[in-house]
Design a protein around this motif. Structure first.
Motif: not given
Length: 252
Positions: A200, A207, A219, A221, A223, A225-226, A229-230
């Protein structure tokens, strides 16, 4: 050990901006031959590739995939299709029922074989100086994609691949350390939480640099968190009902 093939693979990056320049028929054929050369379960060859070059059709695919304009911009879009329509013909010819497509095993086999073929296509394309970006969102509106590509029953669009000449090279995303990716003898679960924390930090820096270049602070963020969220939802909920309609019951 290092050779030109491995160097090309390790230099991989997804390209989302392409020149208005076609790729030759010979290059496209070499990419397709590399994809076809990959192994498949029981040599069933339960996959096909749909080559899309028509500008209007690429534009429609870009729209169906969530307005990913690079699909329309690049000269070629390849759709990798799990194909048990082909294998069902073998069953009919030999007067045997064809059931594998109704099982979860069949879905996994078709998907994995498509992945192997796409991997080879990526390596082949990048070895010739072309850029690529895989598109999972061919599954975002699967029924419309199936209709657009005229896919018969017992087939399903697994993923797409944009292919063309890069307008510019994007920055290469860092990966987890190899010792976290490759586990010796058994899965090392005890090390994973720390590995995620460390990664992270690396990705937050990546990012942040990208945001400063683009001027888009959204943009920034990391890893986890991304990914969180997905994966808090099924992001392509239309896949399952479309699979059922195509005969992939997943009940065996």
């Amino acid at each position: 050990m290092m050779n030109n093939t491995i160097k090309s693979i390790k230099n991989h990056r997804s390209i989302r901006s392409y020149l208005e320049k076609d790729i030759s028929a010979e290059m496209l054929e070499a990419i397709l031959e590399a994809a076809q050369a990959m192994p498949t379960s029981i040599n069933g060859q339960q996959l096909s590739v749909v080559i899309v070059k028509d500008k209007a059709k690429k534009a429609k695919i870009a729209e169906l995939a969530g307005n990913q304009n690079w699909i329309a911009q690049a000269p070629v879009f390849l759709v990798f299709v799990a194909d048990f329509y082909k294998t069902s013909i073998a069953g009919e010819k030999n007067k045997m029922p064809s059931l594998i497509h109704e099982s979860l095993e069949g879905t996994m086999v078709g998907t994995f074989d498509c992945g192997l073929a796409m991997g080879a296509a990526i390596v082949a394309a990048e070895s010739m100086g072309l850029g690529i970006v895989p598109i999972g969102a061919v599954r975002k509106n699967p029924e419309e994609m199936i209709h657009l590509l005229n896919l018969p029953e017992r087939t399903f669009p697994v993923a797409g691949l944009v292919v063309g000449y890069p307008e510019n090279n994007s920055a290469q995303k860092p990966r987890f350390p190899l010792q976290v990716f490759a586990h010796k003898e058994t899965y090392q679960a005890k090390d994973m939480k720390q590995a995620v924390d460390d990664y992270d930090i690396v990705m937050a820096d990546y990012y942040k640099k990208r945001a400063s270049e683009t001027g888009d602070a959204s943009q920034e963020t990391n890893w986890s968190s991304q990914v969180a969220d997905a994966y808090k939802q099924v992001y392509f909920p239309a896949v399952y009902p479309a699979l059922i309609k195509q005969g992939f019951k997943n009940d065996k």
